[in-house]
Design an enzyme around this catalytic site. Structure first.
Site, mmCIF file in Angstrom:
data_model
loop_
_atom_site.group_PDB
_atom_site.id
_atom_site.type_symbol
_atom_site.label_atom_id
_atom_site.label_comp_id
_atom_site.label_asym_id
_atom_site.label_seq_id
_atom_site.Cartn_x
_atom_site.Cartn_y
_atom_site.Cartn_z
ATOM 1 N N ARG A 244 0.781 -1.151 0.035
ATOM 2 C CA ARG A 244 -0.061 -0.098 0.116
ATOM 3 C C ARG A 244 0.873 1.292 -0.048
ATOM 4 N NH1 ARG A 244 -2.437 1.239 5.299
ATOM 5 N NH2 ARG A 244 -1.219 3.134 5.119
ATOM 6 N N HIS A 248 -3.563 5.012 4.363
ATOM 7 C CA HIS A 248 -4.749 4.245 4.442
ATOM 8 C C HIS A 248 -6.063 4.919 3.853
ATOM 9 C CE1 HIS A 248 -7.938 1.888 6.124
ATOM 10 N NE2 HIS A 248 -8.316 2.975 7.202
ATOM 11 N N TYR A 257 3.956 6.309 11.126
ATOM 12 C CA TYR A 257 3.982 4.936 11.236
ATOM 13 C C TYR A 257 5.065 4.412 10.257
ATOM 14 C CZ TYR A 257 0.142 4.668 8.126
ATOM 15 O OH TYR A 257 -0.810 4.738 7.031
#
Lengths: 344, 333
Positions: A244, A248, A257
């Site tokens: 990805r 998100h 993160y």
């Protein structure tokens, strides 16, 4: 891990190459998906689209798999699987409407068995088993395909579904898109398992690991799984190994993160550029023919956007529609209350 | 209730349920029954006894042991045009499937604008009074009643069980069908043969009376009847309303009765806080307060897990004495 094209577009498994027309179509579908993803960002920033989960970089994982279905088959997509839904034929306008939080995005075309994007994680997996079983009961050769992420594969429903599908020999194809992240949690924190396709072993069904950024490879393994399901051979779990590269959702900040270095290596594995290099190298596409294709895709998208713009906003009482076939006395009373408040 | 019923047969409730399932399987080959132990064994209470033999293992089948899988798979079957009837072995085992129920079962019609609907029935034995082990006696009906898009039905007699179950199976929307374990074999009555239906959403007046309305359903109806008989012997006219269906609730019958008697007692065996009894009480307070001659009284279980302790189970589960006391309380106010 099954691979047909190297990241630079070189053919590594010539025996897996589908027909030229299929290769070109997969490219077109990936471009359509990417166009949606890229325009979606712009529309979001313009306030013309709500929060949506981008999927750019995962086109081969979604398009190559969904392309193995026909319109008689079922597709159970997660919220990140716009690319898969578009490939099977979900209209762009409806998809835009969905992410605009319009009920028009909940109207699915009658000639498609695509379910609305699933927000809860993994719950669609057992449902796909049921749809697959029902098709078999009705004597069709139709299959059900369900998507999940690496995070979703931690959910109990994932395991129950694989077990049910194996035990009941359901014509089901499970796509596990291992894109490295469940929002902020990397796969290594999610599970000690390093090869998620091997989870199939626990249920006595075939598990396949495929390069999820190689559309020809995902198409090849999925077509095999679909054929197996159609011919009574039961379910398959396919792990598409991808990444990805985007956040998100468009409202997420992945710098909290992960580092840019984490993501950088995956740009070189871009699934769209990989198939592009192959098609140009093999003479199946030229830069002018590609430009014409991209122009058509842009026109199609803008027309769909105009259609989505034309959908009327819902009226207040519509929130009570479609709860039951016949509204209960309680729902009738609540409708009267909304209508009265509207007039007050 | 229906003209097609030509004869009757004396049956227990579990036999009436089996009969309803038999009728449904025979009438419509999209009907499928599945769950744990429903096939070869015929269910732990024998509600599906003989059905696999009669209709085959494709239509009446055992599943792996997993409630979310059972309900989730049923949803998929319903989407694809079948009529799924799932058995959850005990209502207290329903909880693993709540995600499927709350996230999906109740909202499929809504989130697909009626493109898809789920004509699914989930049967589950519920309630206490038969000294079951832990977690076998729960009454989770309020959780379901609070879930938009699902109906909740709880019969209290064999004939109602058959008639309501056939209505549930033929309803286009998902229906939870809770069966009081206590009543499975304790009562027998004449049950109409064939495709007998009792409409959902219509309460039953069990007995008429002028002084107090007692509203109940399922396993509590026989408990209430005993208390009502005793009260009647003491000169108090008790009107017993068996709700039959929690969703949709027949508020009309409840309110008409309360308007007549001016007193309401509500009896369930579910925990006290936020139970369906609270909903009934609120409806009475909102719609019929001017008729009330006494505060509404609830007789319920307690806010503790249902105790599997035979010696004191009867303290948790409302008994005729507690109901009688509540009747005296509203009469004395």
């Amino acid at each position: 891990m099954v691979q047909c094209l190297a990241p630079d577009g070189t053919v590594v498994r010539p025996e897996l190459l589908p027909e030229p027309a299929v290769r070109l179509d997969l490219y077109r579908q990936m471009r359509r998906a990417r166009h949606f993803d890229e325009r979606g960002w712009v529309l979001y920033r313009q306030g013309r689209l709500g929060v949506f989960p981008p999927f750019g970089g995962m086109e081969a994982s979604q398009v190559g798999t969904a392309a193995a279905l026909t319109k008689n088959d079922w597709l159970f997509p997660t919220y990140r699987d716009t690319g898969a839904a578009l490939t099977l034929g979900l209209p762009i306008a409806r998809t835009l409407a969905y992410w605009r939080t319009s009920p028009h995005g909940w109207h699915m075309p009658a000639d498609l068995k695509v379910l609305p994007f699933y927000i809860p994680i993994a719950t669609q997996y057992p449902q796909a088993v049921g749809a697959a079983l029902a098709e078999r009961r009705k004597g069709t050769r139709n299959v059900a395909m369900a998507f999940i992420g690496d995070g979703g594969s931690s959910e109990g429903d994932f395991h129950e579904a694989l077990n049910f599908a194996g035990a009941l020999n359901a014509p089901c194809v499970f796509i596990l898109q291992n894109n490295g992240w469940a929002i902020s949690v990397p796969t290594r924190t999610q599970t000690k398992a390093t090869d998620l396709s091997r989870r199939a072993d626990g249920y006595g069904i075939p598990g396949v690991r495929v390069d999820g950024n190689d559309a020809l490879a995902t198409y090849h393994v999925t077509r095999e799984a679909v054929e197996r399901a159609r011919s009574g051979g039961g379910p398959t779990l396919i792990e598409t190994v991808t990444y990805r590269v985007k956040p998100h959702t468009v409202a997420d900040d992945p710098s909290r993160y992960r580092t840019e270095a984490d993501t950088a290596g995956w740009d070189a594995k871009d699934p769209v550029l990989r198939l592009r290099a192959h098609l140009l190298g093999a003479g199946l596409m030229t830069e002018p023919s590609e430009a014409a294709m991209l122009a058509e895709i842009a026109v199609e998208f803008e027309a769909a956007l105009a259609e989505a713009d034309s959908y009327p906003e819902p009226t207040p009482a519509e929130i009570l529609d479609h709860v039951f076939a016949e509204p209960t006395p309680q729902l009738k009373q609540q409708r009267a209350q909304i209508l009265a408040e509207e007039q007050a | 209730m229906t003209a097609t019923a030509t004869s009757t047969r004396t049956m227990t409730m579990v036999a009436a349920i089996n009969d309803a399932l038999d009728v449904a399987l025979g009438a419509d080959d999209t009907v499928h029954i599945f769950g744990e132990d429903v096939g070869v064994m015929g269910g732990v209470f024998r509600a599906t006894d003989g059905l696999q033999m009669k209709y085959g293992a494709e239509r009446v089948f055992d599943t792996p042991l997993a409630e979310a899988g059972i309900v989730g798979m049923g949803i998929g079957m319903g989407l694809a045009g079948l009529k799924p009837i799932a058995e959850i072995q005990f209502a207290g085992f329903l909880y693993p499937a709540l995600d499927q129920i709350l996230s999906h079962l109740g909202r499929y019609r809504h989130r697909t604008r009626s493109r898809y609907h789920l004509p699914m029935v989930i049967r589950a034995p519920y309630g206490g009074g038969v000294h079951t082990p832990e977690q076998h006696a729960d009454s989770p009906e309020a959780i379901l009643a609070h879930t938009p898009g699902v109906k909740v039905v709880i019969p209290s007699t064999p004939a109602d069980a058959k008639g309501l179950l056939l209505s549930a199976i033929n309803d286009p929307d998902p229906v939870f069908f809770f069966e009081a374990i206590k009543l499975y074999r304790s009562v027998k009555e004449e049950v109409p043969a064939g495709d007998y239906r009792v409409p959902l959403g219509k309460a039953r007046l069990v007995t008429e009376g002028d002084d107090v309305t007692v509203i109940c359903y399922g396993g509590m109806v026989e408990v209430v009847q005993k208390a009502a008989d005793a009260a009647r012997a003491a000169g108090i006219g008790v009107e017993v309303v068996d709700l039959r269906t929690l969703v949709p609730m027949d508020t009309e019958t409840v309110l008409a009765s309360v308007a007549k008697t001016g007193r309401a007692v509500i009896v369930t065996e579910a925990p006290r806080t936020a139970g369906f009894h609270s909903e009934i009480s609120a409806v009475i307070a909102e719609e019929a307060i001017e008729y009330l001659r006494a505060p509404v009284v609830r007789v319920t279980g307690f806010d503790a897990p249902y105790p599997p302790f035979t010696a004191v189970e009867d303290v948790y589960r409302p008994n005729p004495l507690r109901v009688a006391k509540a009747i005296r309380q509203v009469m004395a106010y």
